[in-house]
Design a protein around this motif. Sequence first.
Motif, short mmCIF file in Angstrom:
data_model
loop_
_atom_site.label_atom_id
_atom_site.label_comp_id
_atom_site.label_asym_id
_atom_site.label_seq_id
_atom_site.Cartn_x
_atom_site.Cartn_y
_atom_site.Cartn_z
N LYS A 179 0.86 -1.22 0.12
CA LYS A 179 -0.06 0.13 -0.03
C LYS A 179 0.85 1.17 -0.09
O LYS A 179 0.44 2.23 -0.78
CB LYS A 179 -0.90 -0.01 1.09
CG LYS A 179 -1.68 1.26 1.62
CD LYS A 179 -2.65 1.51 0.36
CE LYS A 179 -3.59 2.77 0.57
NZ LYS A 179 -2.86 3.94 0.58
N SER A 180 1.99 1.44 0.73
CA SER A 180 2.78 2.57 0.86
C SER A 180 3.46 2.57 -0.59
O SER A 180 3.48 3.76 -1.08
CB SER A 180 3.61 2.15 2.00
OG SER A 180 3.20 1.92 3.18
N ILE A 181 3.91 1.51 -1.24
CA ILE A 181 4.65 1.81 -2.46
C ILE A 181 3.54 2.23 -3.45
O ILE A 181 3.98 3.32 -4.37
CB ILE A 181 5.34 0.36 -2.90
CG1 ILE A 181 6.56 -0.13 -2.21
CG2 ILE A 181 5.69 0.43 -4.48
CD1 ILE A 181 6.69 -1.49 -2.09
N THR A 182 2.43 1.66 -3.64
CA THR A 182 1.62 2.08 -4.59
C THR A 182 1.05 3.51 -4.40
O THR A 182 1.00 4.33 -5.50
CB THR A 182 0.38 1.14 -4.73
OG1 THR A 182 -0.13 1.02 -3.44
CG2 THR A 182 0.86 -0.15 -5.49
N MET A 183 0.92 3.87 -3.08
CA MET A 183 0.41 5.30 -2.69
C MET A 183 1.34 6.27 -2.90
O MET A 183 1.30 7.41 -3.38
CB MET A 183 -0.10 5.54 -1.43
CG MET A 183 -1.56 4.74 -1.30
SD MET A 183 -2.62 5.11 -2.81
CE MET A 183 -2.74 6.84 -2.43
N GLY A 184 2.61 5.90 -2.80
CA GLY A 184 3.90 6.68 -2.97
C GLY A 184 3.81 7.08 -4.41
O GLY A 184 4.34 8.16 -4.89
N LEU A 185 3.81 6.07 -5.30
CA LEU A 185 3.94 6.28 -6.59
C LEU A 185 2.72 7.35 -7.13
O LEU A 185 2.71 8.24 -7.96
CB LEU A 185 3.72 4.85 -7.44
CG LEU A 185 4.74 4.06 -7.33
CD1 LEU A 185 4.78 2.72 -7.88
CD2 LEU A 185 5.94 4.56 -8.28
N ALA A 186 1.61 7.03 -6.36
CA ALA A 186 0.48 7.87 -6.87
C ALA A 186 0.72 9.36 -6.33
O ALA A 186 0.41 10.27 -7.37
CB ALA A 186 -0.84 7.26 -6.28
#
Length: 256
Positions: free
Chosen positions: A235-242
């Motif tokens: 979740k942190s990785i995907t939201m960081g990308l977002a």
Amino acid sequence: MKNQKALTWMIILIFVLALFAASMGLFYSFPGQSMEYKTLRGEQVTINMQGLYWYDTVSSAAQMQGNDLITLVVGLPLLLVSTLLAFRGSLRGHLLLTGTLGFFLYTYMSMSMLTAYNDLFLVYVALFGLSLYTFILSLLSFNLSDLPAHFSNHLPRGWIAAMMFITGAFLTLAWLGRIIPPLLNRTTPALENTTTLVIQAMDLVLIVPLAVLAGILLLKRSAWGYLLSSVFILKSITMGLAVSTMGINMTLRGVP
């Protein structure tokens, strides 16, 4: 894999609806001219007045389109690959699938509650509901009794837990720093054209407690610790990308 039949149909629906919603957000074109607007709280904002996000501010529209892009190029491919791996019996695939569903859950919870009403409102609500119950089903499909045995004793649990604690602390300080000073000064924080702080509420209720709980349980070598930590990291990785994509898109749109 437990609940595979139900998960199959629910994931297919999520994939199709998210593909449609994100594509509409990015590519639906309805020309217009942005407009300055003073909210009821006296805040001066710029309303987008074009495309799907017509009634959102230029800033909000840029952020949502950035998130739409990540959904298309990262979220949906991850959903497809992780589903195939999980259904073949891969534990890593199952963990990846659960974390990816967490991304869709957070994304369309926020879209349902934060996006100015548009023609896709029911699509956002459907994606929110589907993501929520598919996420729960995926969590319940794990065999928790032997989950810790699949992780190495050399896994740096302390470092992973520390990263989650730091992330939780950062979000807490960032959002309370935005909320408390106006509260003490009896003023209102910047809301743009929304009525309240939706993302801040979601993060303080969902993400911060998840970071703390997952970190504590991981240090205790609990099965739930391994599971929730995996979900949180993805979740942190995907939201960081977002968030990064949102920032880039805001810059391209000339939003400070």
